[in-house]
Design a protein around this motif. Structure first.
Motif, mmCIF file in Angstrom:
data_model
loop_
_atom_site.group_PDB
_atom_site.id
_atom_site.type_symbol
_atom_site.label_atom_id
_atom_site.label_comp_id
_atom_site.label_asym_id
_atom_site.label_seq_id
_atom_site.Cartn_x
_atom_site.Cartn_y
_atom_site.Cartn_z
ATOM 1 N N VAL A 202 0.853 -1.192 0.000
ATOM 2 C CA VAL A 202 0.000 0.000 0.000
ATOM 3 C C VAL A 202 0.886 1.238 0.000
ATOM 4 O O VAL A 202 1.822 1.334 0.810
ATOM 5 C CB VAL A 202 -0.943 0.038 1.225
ATOM 6 C CG1 VAL A 202 -1.807 1.292 1.190
ATOM 7 C CG2 VAL A 202 -1.829 -1.209 1.264
ATOM 8 N N VAL A 203 0.604 2.164 -0.887
ATOM 9 C CA VAL A 203 1.287 3.449 -0.903
ATOM 10 C C VAL A 203 0.367 4.489 -0.278
ATOM 11 O O VAL A 203 -0.868 4.344 -0.320
ATOM 12 C CB VAL A 203 1.687 3.850 -2.332
ATOM 13 C CG1 VAL A 203 2.646 2.832 -2.925
ATOM 14 C CG2 VAL A 203 0.454 3.991 -3.236
ATOM 15 N N THR A 204 0.942 5.522 0.327
ATOM 16 C CA THR A 204 0.153 6.518 1.035
ATOM 17 C C THR A 204 0.404 7.911 0.477
ATOM 18 O O THR A 204 1.484 8.207 -0.055
ATOM 19 C CB THR A 204 0.453 6.509 2.536
ATOM 20 O OG1 THR A 204 1.843 6.779 2.744
ATOM 21 C CG2 THR A 204 0.103 5.155 3.151
ATOM 22 N N ARG A 205 -0.599 8.738 0.653
ATOM 23 C CA ARG A 205 -0.549 10.092 0.109
ATOM 24 C C ARG A 205 0.617 10.898 0.682
ATOM 25 O O ARG A 205 1.205 11.735 0.007
ATOM 26 C CB ARG A 205 -1.875 10.801 0.399
ATOM 27 C CG ARG A 205 -2.084 12.089 -0.365
ATOM 28 C CD ARG A 205 -3.518 12.559 -0.199
ATOM 29 N NE ARG A 205 -3.882 12.733 1.207
ATOM 30 C CZ ARG A 205 -5.126 12.743 1.671
ATOM 31 N NH1 ARG A 205 -6.126 12.553 0.829
ATOM 32 N NH2 ARG A 205 -5.391 12.920 2.944
ATOM 33 N N ASP A 206 0.966 10.634 1.953
ATOM 34 C CA ASP A 206 2.040 11.392 2.602
ATOM 35 C C ASP A 206 3.323 10.574 2.746
ATOM 36 O O ASP A 206 4.198 10.906 3.544
ATOM 37 C CB ASP A 206 1.590 11.882 3.976
ATOM 38 C CG ASP A 206 1.164 10.739 4.900
ATOM 39 O OD1 ASP A 206 1.181 9.573 4.453
ATOM 40 O OD2 ASP A 206 0.809 11.011 6.063
ATOM 41 N N GLY A 207 3.444 9.502 1.948
ATOM 42 C CA GLY A 207 4.594 8.613 2.086
ATOM 43 C C GLY A 207 5.749 8.924 1.155
ATOM 44 O O GLY A 207 6.655 8.112 1.009
ATOM 45 N N GLY A 208 5.715 10.097 0.512
ATOM 46 C CA GLY A 208 6.783 10.459 -0.416
ATOM 47 C C GLY A 208 6.279 10.485 -1.837
ATOM 48 O O GLY A 208 5.093 10.227 -2.104
ATOM 49 N N PRO A 209 7.147 10.813 -2.799
ATOM 50 C CA PRO A 209 6.734 10.885 -4.205
ATOM 51 C C PRO A 209 6.045 9.597 -4.653
ATOM 52 O O PRO A 209 6.552 8.494 -4.433
ATOM 53 C CB PRO A 209 8.051 11.111 -4.944
ATOM 54 C CG PRO A 209 8.940 11.760 -3.942
ATOM 55 C CD PRO A 209 8.573 11.150 -2.626
ATOM 56 N N MET A 210 4.896 9.739 -5.287
ATOM 57 C CA MET A 210 4.107 8.570 -5.673
ATOM 58 C C MET A 210 4.864 7.697 -6.670
ATOM 59 O O MET A 210 4.767 6.463 -6.631
ATOM 60 C CB MET A 210 2.765 9.021 -6.249
ATOM 61 C CG MET A 210 1.736 7.925 -6.415
ATOM 62 S SD MET A 210 1.360 6.986 -4.897
ATOM 63 C CE MET A 210 0.740 8.288 -3.821
ATOM 64 N N ASN A 211 5.606 8.307 -7.575
ATOM 65 C CA ASN A 211 6.393 7.527 -8.538
ATOM 66 C C ASN A 211 7.330 6.559 -7.832
ATOM 67 O O ASN A 211 7.446 5.390 -8.200
ATOM 68 C CB ASN A 211 7.211 8.455 -9.444
ATOM 69 C CG ASN A 211 6.378 9.051 -10.562
ATOM 70 O OD1 ASN A 211 5.417 8.440 -11.021
ATOM 71 N ND2 ASN A 211 6.747 10.239 -11.002
#
Length: 343
Positions: A202-211
């Motif tokens: 899972v990736v998060t909105r505030d976890g760093g650059p989405m790429n």
């Protein structure tokens, strides 16, 4: 019940929404229940759905928005959304039996007067409201009609904890996906998505650059994109798409949940050469275009539940008094799955 004399409570728009939802924008008001006319029925609602699209419907300029898929609200109007209720009285010629359960589009009220054509009979006495009012069938239709998931696919689902996404990740796996990746707003939801819904990453909105997050989560690329967000997340998924990738676009929360103003304008910069060179397919999709999918969804859901392979996700509030705060919480992104009010 004596229709026309019994009290009813409805949630009405008091003033157009400006920016974020405020409780003062709405009020619960008492009304009377009119007698049903020909081919009409009075339905006592047992559950209704709360959707974040209500925020957009309640804005002053919603009527002017081109292509809006739901009716705008004006001050004094009663809110509306999917509901399940029991038929308690019918008018002449109405084919809906008294005592039957029906699904219809007039929630946000304790009693609704509906035309028989607006009521869909439910053939069990104790239905799971999340199966009927949830967006599992939207996810199902998107993954079986909008795109087709193949064995071995890597699938990315944006807004993976929401009403559609929480089901899309599970359904993708059941249809053969090998790796399922989701996105969400915060780390606490990410843990829940992995532990309860079976997401591999899972990736998060505030976890760093989405790429960068997506490249780490999907090192071999993405085959299927199920997008409810738009913006940076959609652009990153397309950048990481493999040859022949398929994308189905179901919403644009970057616009719908904009802090200043909900909107139907969701611009995003995409690398069109990537789409061309990879032979990608992107398709806008609404489950309303595939109504036949609903019956197939209920059929397959029954099998998957029997085998313990799927989890219907919902957040339920009790009583119409809680409905306004439920809408506020949903629009703030603090809830999981479909949001329901039990009456």
């Amino acid at each position: 019940m004596s229709a026309g004399l019994s009290n009813n409570r409805e949630v009405k728009l008091i003033r157009h929404v400006q920016g974020e939802i405020h409780p003062e924008d709405f009020a619960i008001m008492e009304t009377t229940i009119p007698a049903p006319g020909p081919y009409e029925a009075v339905v006592r609602n047992r559950w209704f759905r709360v959707s974040i699209s209500t925020r957009l419907m309640a804005q002053e300029d919603a009527k002017a928005a081109e292509g809006i898929p739901f009716p705008p609200l004006n001050p004094g109007d009663t809110l509306a959304d999917g509901a399940i209720g029991e038929v308690v009285q019918t008018g002449s010629g109405c084919s809906l039996p008294v005592g039957s359960l029906v699904m219809h589009p007039f929630g946000w009220r304790e009693y609704a007067v509906i035309h028989e054509h607006d009521g869909k009979l439910i053939d069990c006495r104790e239905p799971d409201p999340a199966a009927y009012l949830g967006h599992g069938w939207t996810a199902y239709a998107a993954l079986t009609r909008g795109v087709q998931v193949k064995k071995g696919d890597t699938v990315f689902v944006s807004s993976g904890a929401g009403a559609i996404g929480s089901m899309a990740g599970q359904i993708a796996r059941l249809l053969g996906a090998t790796r399922v990746i989701g996105s969400t707003s915060r780390a606490s939801k990410a843990r829940w998505m992995q532990e309860e819904l079976g997401y591999d990453a899972v990736v998060t909105r505030d976890g760093g650059p989405m790429n960068e997050q997506l490249a780490k989560a999907a090192p071999e690329g993405i085959d299927v994109i199920v997008d409810m967000v738009g913006g940076e997340q959609l652009a990153a998924a397309i950048k990481l798409a493999r040859d022949g990738a398929r994308g189905v676009l179901l919403g644009a929360l970057t616009a719908e949940l904009n802090a200043e103003k909900a909107s139907l304008q969701a611009p995003v910069t995409l690398d069109s050469f990537q789409i061309i060179f990879k032979g990608m397919t992107l398709r806008g999709f609404s489950a309303d275009h595939s109504p036949d999918a609903f019956g197939f969804w209920l059929r397959d859901l029954k099998t998957w539940e029997r085998d313990g392979r799927i989890h219907l996700t919902s957040t339920t509030f009790k009583g119409i008094e809680s409905s306004i705060s439920a809408l506020q919480e949903a629009c703030a992104g603090r809830l999981k799955g479909v949001v329901l009010i039990e009456l």
